[in-house]
Design a protein around this motif. Sequence first.
Motif, PDB file in Angstrom:
ATOM      1  N   ILE A  52       0.829  -1.200   0.000  1.00 26.04           N
ATOM      2  CA  ILE A  52       0.000   0.000   0.000  1.00 26.04           C
ATOM      3  C   ILE A  52       0.867   1.256   0.000  1.00 26.04           C
ATOM      4  O   ILE A  52       1.910   1.315   0.655  1.00 26.04           O
ATOM      5  CB  ILE A  52      -0.935  -0.020   1.215  1.00 26.04           C
ATOM      6  N   THR A  53       0.424   2.270  -0.739  1.00 25.15           N
ATOM      7  CA  THR A  53       1.081   3.574  -0.775  1.00 25.15           C
ATOM      8  C   THR A  53       0.045   4.667  -0.561  1.00 25.15           C
ATOM      9  O   THR A  53      -1.100   4.549  -1.019  1.00 25.15           O
ATOM     10  CB  THR A  53       1.801   3.812  -2.113  1.00 25.15           C
ATOM     11  N   LEU A  54       0.443   5.720   0.142  1.00 27.77           N
ATOM     12  CA  LEU A  54      -0.440   6.860   0.391  1.00 27.77           C
ATOM     13  C   LEU A  54       0.224   8.117  -0.162  1.00 27.77           C
ATOM     14  O   LEU A  54       1.228   8.591   0.384  1.00 27.77           O
ATOM     15  CB  LEU A  54      -0.698   7.021   1.894  1.00 27.77           C
ATOM     16  N   PRO A  55      -0.291   8.675  -1.259  1.00 23.32           N
ATOM     17  CA  PRO A  55       0.336   9.860  -1.861  1.00 23.32           C
ATOM     18  C   PRO A  55      -0.074  11.145  -1.167  1.00 23.32           C
ATOM     19  O   PRO A  55      -1.236  11.344  -0.792  1.00 23.32           O
ATOM     20  CB  PRO A  55      -0.177   9.819  -3.306  1.00 23.32           C
ATOM     21  N   GLY A  56       0.886  12.033  -0.977  1.00 23.44           N
ATOM     22  CA  GLY A  56       0.633  13.371  -0.473  1.00 23.44           C
ATOM     23  C   GLY A  56       1.115  14.396  -1.484  1.00 23.44           C
ATOM     24  O   GLY A  56       1.452  14.064  -2.625  1.00 23.44           O
ATOM     25  N   ARG A  57       1.159  15.648  -1.063  1.00 25.52           N
ATOM     26  CA  ARG A  57       1.602  16.712  -1.964  1.00 25.52           C
ATOM     27  C   ARG A  57       3.096  16.594  -2.256  1.00 25.52           C
ATOM     28  O   ARG A  57       3.524  16.732  -3.394  1.00 25.52           O
ATOM     29  CB  ARG A  57       1.278  18.072  -1.333  1.00 25.52           C
ATOM     30  N   TYR A  58       3.886  16.325  -1.236  1.00 28.83           N
ATOM     31  CA  TYR A  58       5.335  16.294  -1.395  1.00 28.83           C
ATOM     32  C   TYR A  58       5.943  14.908  -1.214  1.00 28.83           C
ATOM     33  O   TYR A  58       7.066  14.664  -1.657  1.00 28.83           O
ATOM     34  CB  TYR A  58       5.999  17.252  -0.400  1.00 28.83           C
ATOM     35  N   LEU A  59       5.218  14.015  -0.558  1.00 23.82           N
ATOM     36  CA  LEU A  59       5.744  12.699  -0.234  1.00 23.82           C
ATOM     37  C   LEU A  59       4.749  11.616  -0.600  1.00 23.82           C
ATOM     38  O   LEU A  59       3.546  11.866  -0.737  1.00 23.82           O
ATOM     39  CB  LEU A  59       6.056  12.591   1.273  1.00 23.82           C
ATOM     40  N   VAL A  60       5.250  10.404  -0.737  1.00 25.79           N
ATOM     41  CA  VAL A  60       4.419   9.213  -0.838  1.00 25.79           C
ATOM     42  C   VAL A  60       4.854   8.292   0.291  1.00 25.79           C
ATOM     43  O   VAL A  60       6.017   7.864   0.352  1.00 25.79           O
ATOM     44  CB  VAL A  60       4.576   8.508  -2.193  1.00 25.79           C
ATOM     45  N   LEU A  61       3.922   8.007   1.207  1.00 27.49           N
ATOM     46  CA  LEU A  61       4.222   7.139   2.344  1.00 27.49           C
ATOM     47  C   LEU A  61       3.998   5.687   1.948  1.00 27.49           C
ATOM     48  O   LEU A  61       2.940   5.332   1.431  1.00 27.49           O
ATOM     49  CB  LEU A  61       3.339   7.505   3.534  1.00 27.49           C
ATOM     50  N   MET A  62       5.004   4.850   2.206  1.00 25.91           N
ATOM     51  CA  MET A  62       4.925   3.420   1.914  1.00 25.91           C
ATOM     52  C   MET A  62       5.005   2.664   3.235  1.00 25.91           C
ATOM     53  O   MET A  62       6.101   2.379   3.741  1.00 25.91           O
ATOM     54  CB  MET A  62       6.059   3.003   0.975  1.00 25.91           C
ATOM     55  N   PRO A  63       3.846   2.365   3.840  1.00 24.09           N
ATOM     56  CA  PRO A  63       3.848   1.751   5.177  1.00 24.09           C
ATOM     57  C   PRO A  63       4.621   0.443   5.259  1.00 24.09           C
ATOM     58  O   PRO A  63       5.155   0.103   6.327  1.00 24.09           O
ATOM     59  CB  PRO A  63       2.358   1.530   5.456  1.00 24.09           C
ATOM     60  N   TYR A  64       4.662  -0.295   4.168  1.00 26.06           N
ATOM     61  CA  TYR A  64       5.382  -1.574   4.172  1.00 26.06           C
ATOM     62  C   TYR A  64       6.665  -1.504   3.351  1.00 26.06           C
ATOM     63  O   TYR A  64       7.239  -2.535   3.014  1.00 26.06           O
ATOM     64  CB  TYR A  64       4.470  -2.677   3.627  1.00 26.06           C
ATOM     65  N   GLY A  65       7.096  -0.299   3.026  1.00 30.08           N
ATOM     66  CA  GLY A  65       8.304  -0.127   2.234  1.00 30.08           C
ATOM     67  C   GLY A  65       9.534   0.060   3.104  1.00 30.08           C
ATOM     68  O   GLY A  65       9.481   0.000   4.340  1.00 30.08           O
ATOM     69  N   ARG A  66      10.643   0.312   2.444  1.00 28.88           N
ATOM     70  CA  ARG A  66      11.905   0.504   3.138  1.00 28.88           C
ATOM     71  C   ARG A  66      12.677   1.651   2.488  1.00 28.88           C
ATOM     72  O   ARG A  66      12.637   1.841   1.278  1.00 28.88           O
ATOM     73  CB  ARG A  66      12.761  -0.772   3.093  1.00 28.88           C
ATOM     74  N   GLY A  67      13.410   2.394   3.295  1.00 27.92           N
ATOM     75  CA  GLY A  67      14.324   3.390   2.771  1.00 27.92           C
ATOM     76  C   GLY A  67      13.658   4.671   2.296  1.00 27.92           C
ATOM     77  O   GLY A  67      12.447   4.863   2.413  1.00 27.92           O
TER      78      GLY A  67
END
Length: 476
Positions: free
Chosen positions: A112-127
């Motif tokens: 899952i990814t959550l896009p924002g204005r400046y960032l994309v949060l990847m709760p299960y991602g790394r780095g």
Amino acid sequence: MPKQIVIAEQHRTAAVFSEDQIQELIVATGSHQVGDIYVGTVENVLSGIDAAFINIGDSERNGFMHVSDLGPLKLKRAPGPITELVAPKQKVLVQIMKEPTGNKGPRLTGKITLPGRYLVLMPYGRGVNLSRRIRNEAERHRLRALGILTKPPGMGLLVRTEAESVSEEAIIEDLEALQKRWEMVQQEAMATRPPALLNRDDDFIQRVLRDVYNADVNRIVTDSDIGMQRVKQHLSSWSDGRLPAGVLVDHHRTESPPILEYFRVNAAIREALKPRVDLPSGGYIIIEPTEALTVIDVNSGSFTRSATARETVLWTNCEAAAEIARQLRLRNVAGVIVVDFIDMESRRDQMQVLEHFGKALQADKARPQISQLSELGLVELTRKRQGQNIYELFSCPCSACGGLGHLVQLPGESSVEVQQSVVTSRAVPIPNSMRVARQERSDGLDSAHSINSLDLINHPDYQDKSNGRSRRRRRL
């Protein structure tokens, strides 16, 4: 290059203009949209195709998830067949990565990814990853260091192009909003019985601004005064409480004609649903989508008055390359694409056309990947799917021919019988939302391209159209 954004929130449709031409359409319709987060259950696990089918509440078709997209849904970390990684009736948290097409359900992922204005949060991602469009090394170092310091433990971050030269406070504020959003999704997932929709970008104006607004935009028009105020609110929140300088925000003040008609968005959609696209110099291209790939053919048409045949071919191909790049974005064509440019004998001319084509595709966020010219003189490329294409959104198969483009008249059948079958088939009702493909032709947007790198610009009569036959050179 200045851009304008027209937002018809009532129809959840927006258009991006540049040089009086529509470059991109944003449409958010349908029961399943890219980015939707669902809690579902595993219905079937098929080892033969390394995939699982997930029930997300659609009674007609389940979602499809390949083993490579399982991510945190795996029951064990060790590699193995998919039958050992997920189990039937397992409760899963998934996100739509591709909308349903035809008889196929939506493509799902557990990453899952959550896009924002400046960032994309990847709760299960790394780095921490940075957009490749941020080229300034000092800025890349600053944003990477900020991401490492602020990244939530056990999660990943993608820094978007829009974060370049933005203050640390604004980026941190964006990250905090994404974290709160993810916490709400987790809470609802724990308390909700599957299948159910947990999260969707319901604020269409915010979604459009987040995805397409940048420093090149100098005008934004909405279909209501409330929409205009929300645009100003979003822009102010991204610019330290004040509107960015040089951006005019307005709303369409008349009900007749509607905003999509006034700005000729509907006219452009009608033209884009047709296979033929005329070029300013008299040439034209034909775009034909098929089940496996999309084929594009380039013809010189009535443009035959250059000094030499080589100049005619080179000019037409370069002009077509720029228009094809725009049409791919406008029609949202995805998958494998094959372009049949007019045959060029000179290797230098071939490289010049490919270079021009590559530059025209640089503005495409879907990141088309171009292959070199094939042995048959064809250019092959792929384009990432991002939502439904224009044919899926605004058209449906003809009720008379079933989408074949012709009627079948078998031996022994009279033309009267064929016409009767047409009348019978036309009696089938068609949804109003799908009738746009059958409306009468309207004037499309004017198009004009300037290819300054070619000597053909010195020919004053290159735009003159003759009534001669279409000129098309092919290998024998």
